[in-house]
Design a protein around this motif. Sequence first.
Motif, mmCIF file in Angstrom:
data_model
loop_
_atom_site.group_PDB
_atom_site.id
_atom_site.type_symbol
_atom_site.label_atom_id
_atom_site.label_comp_id
_atom_site.label_asym_id
_atom_site.label_seq_id
_atom_site.Cartn_x
_atom_site.Cartn_y
_atom_site.Cartn_z
ATOM 1 N N GLY A 1 2.041 -10.691 0.492
ATOM 2 C CA GLY A 1 2.969 -9.784 -0.167
ATOM 3 C C GLY A 1 4.281 -9.579 0.552
ATOM 4 N N GLY A 2 4.543 -10.363 1.588
ATOM 5 C CA GLY A 2 5.764 -10.202 2.361
ATOM 6 C C GLY A 2 5.773 -8.982 3.252
ATOM 7 N N ALA A 3 4.649 -8.275 3.319
ATOM 8 C CA ALA A 3 4.612 -6.995 4.029
ATOM 9 C C ALA A 3 4.459 -7.161 5.532
ATOM 10 N N ASP A 4 5.045 -6.210 6.254
ATOM 11 C CA ASP A 4 4.829 -6.110 7.700
ATOM 12 C C ASP A 4 3.739 -5.098 8.031
ATOM 13 N N LEU A 5 3.439 -4.211 7.069
ATOM 14 C CA LEU A 5 2.398 -3.202 7.280
ATOM 15 C C LEU A 5 1.879 -2.746 5.929
ATOM 16 N N LEU A 6 0.580 -2.459 5.879
ATOM 17 C CA LEU A 6 -0.095 -1.969 4.690
ATOM 18 C C LEU A 6 -0.449 -0.496 4.897
ATOM 19 N N LEU A 7 -0.092 0.349 3.926
ATOM 20 C CA LEU A 7 -0.419 1.772 3.966
ATOM 21 C C LEU A 7 -1.348 2.087 2.803
ATOM 22 N N LEU A 8 -2.573 2.485 3.134
ATOM 23 C CA LEU A 8 -3.568 2.827 2.121
ATOM 24 C C LEU A 8 -3.827 4.322 2.168
ATOM 25 N N SER A 9 -3.541 4.981 1.073
ATOM 26 C CA SER A 9 -3.712 6.428 0.943
ATOM 27 C C SER A 9 -4.926 6.686 0.059
ATOM 28 N N SER A 10 -5.981 7.293 0.630
ATOM 29 C CA SER A 10 -7.230 7.541 -0.102
ATOM 30 C C SER A 10 -7.764 6.257 -0.721
ATOM 31 N N TYR A 11 -7.999 5.257 0.110
ATOM 32 C CA TYR A 11 -8.539 3.999 -0.402
ATOM 33 C C TYR A 11 -9.872 4.268 -1.089
ATOM 34 N N PRO A 12 -10.039 3.848 -2.367
ATOM 35 C CA PRO A 12 -11.283 4.120 -3.094
ATOM 36 C C PRO A 12 -12.360 3.096 -2.732
ATOM 37 N N LEU A 13 -12.984 3.323 -1.593
ATOM 38 C CA LEU A 13 -13.915 2.330 -1.066
ATOM 39 C C LEU A 13 -15.055 2.040 -2.031
ATOM 40 N N HIS B 1 -7.068 9.183 5.079
ATOM 41 C CA HIS B 1 -8.357 9.477 4.444
ATOM 42 C C HIS B 1 -8.699 10.949 4.589
ATOM 43 N N GLY B 2 -9.073 11.590 3.491
ATOM 44 C CA GLY B 2 -9.540 12.957 3.529
ATOM 45 C C GLY B 2 -11.009 13.024 3.905
ATOM 46 N N SER B 3 -11.360 13.909 4.816
ATOM 47 C CA SER B 3 -12.749 13.978 5.280
ATOM 48 C C SER B 3 -13.719 14.362 4.170
ATOM 49 N N ASN B 4 -13.231 14.980 3.096
ATOM 50 C CA ASN B 4 -14.079 15.367 1.964
ATOM 51 C C ASN B 4 -13.909 14.453 0.755
ATOM 52 N N ASP B 5 -13.355 13.280 0.940
ATOM 53 C CA ASP B 5 -13.098 12.368 -0.170
ATOM 54 C C ASP B 5 -14.417 11.795 -0.692
#
Length: 215
Positions: free
Chosen positions: A119-131, A156-160
């Motif tokens: 994706g041309g990215a230098d860094l990936l930011l995952l917010s609340s990744y739905p594992l 990641h939220g501890s209560n997610d």
Amino acid sequence: MTVSPFTADGVVADVHRPHTDPIGLVVLAHGAGGNRDAKILHAYADEFCGRGFVVARIDLPYRQRRPKGPPSPSTAPADRDGIRAAVASLRGEADGPLVVGGHSYGGRQVSMVIGEDGGGADLLLLSSYPLHPPGKPERARIEHLPDITVPTVVVHGSNDPFATTDEITEALTLIPAPTRLVEIDKGGHDLKPDRKPTAPEAADAVTALLAGEPS
């Protein structure tokens, strides 16, 4: 900071630009039930722009087609192509590192793009990744994680209900690149950016990894 709409072929976004020369570009995609105006994306955009990044909040293609409703699995490839198109259209906004990420569904699709072709990215930011779907840890969405070769920050939220902290920590070991987990204490899937230090802590982690600081 200024905020203005951006449109191109297949790309709809709002772009936050700092008043100083930008140090990089952040492109963010929304979750399944939201759009580019999601509260969490606004929080990230304000924080990163305040640190000198140009930030684009994009609408994924399924959301461009209809204002409400969830995405369809059958159109997920088109959403990934939409992420690629947004990056290509917006890359000229700033020199410096490119951070690509998203919240929940948006983050998952971004991670698949990066697993497929970088994706041309230098860094990936995952917010609340739905594992995994809530209550179904046996359906973990991890197949592509070993293909991600760029530094990755997971907020990641501890209560997610989509993953426990232990589950997300274990999943990160599959990524063959530096990773950093930002745990938001008592945070749910929405990460409560108006009540928690979600955006500042995410930005701290991103800038640390971009600088090559150890996890």
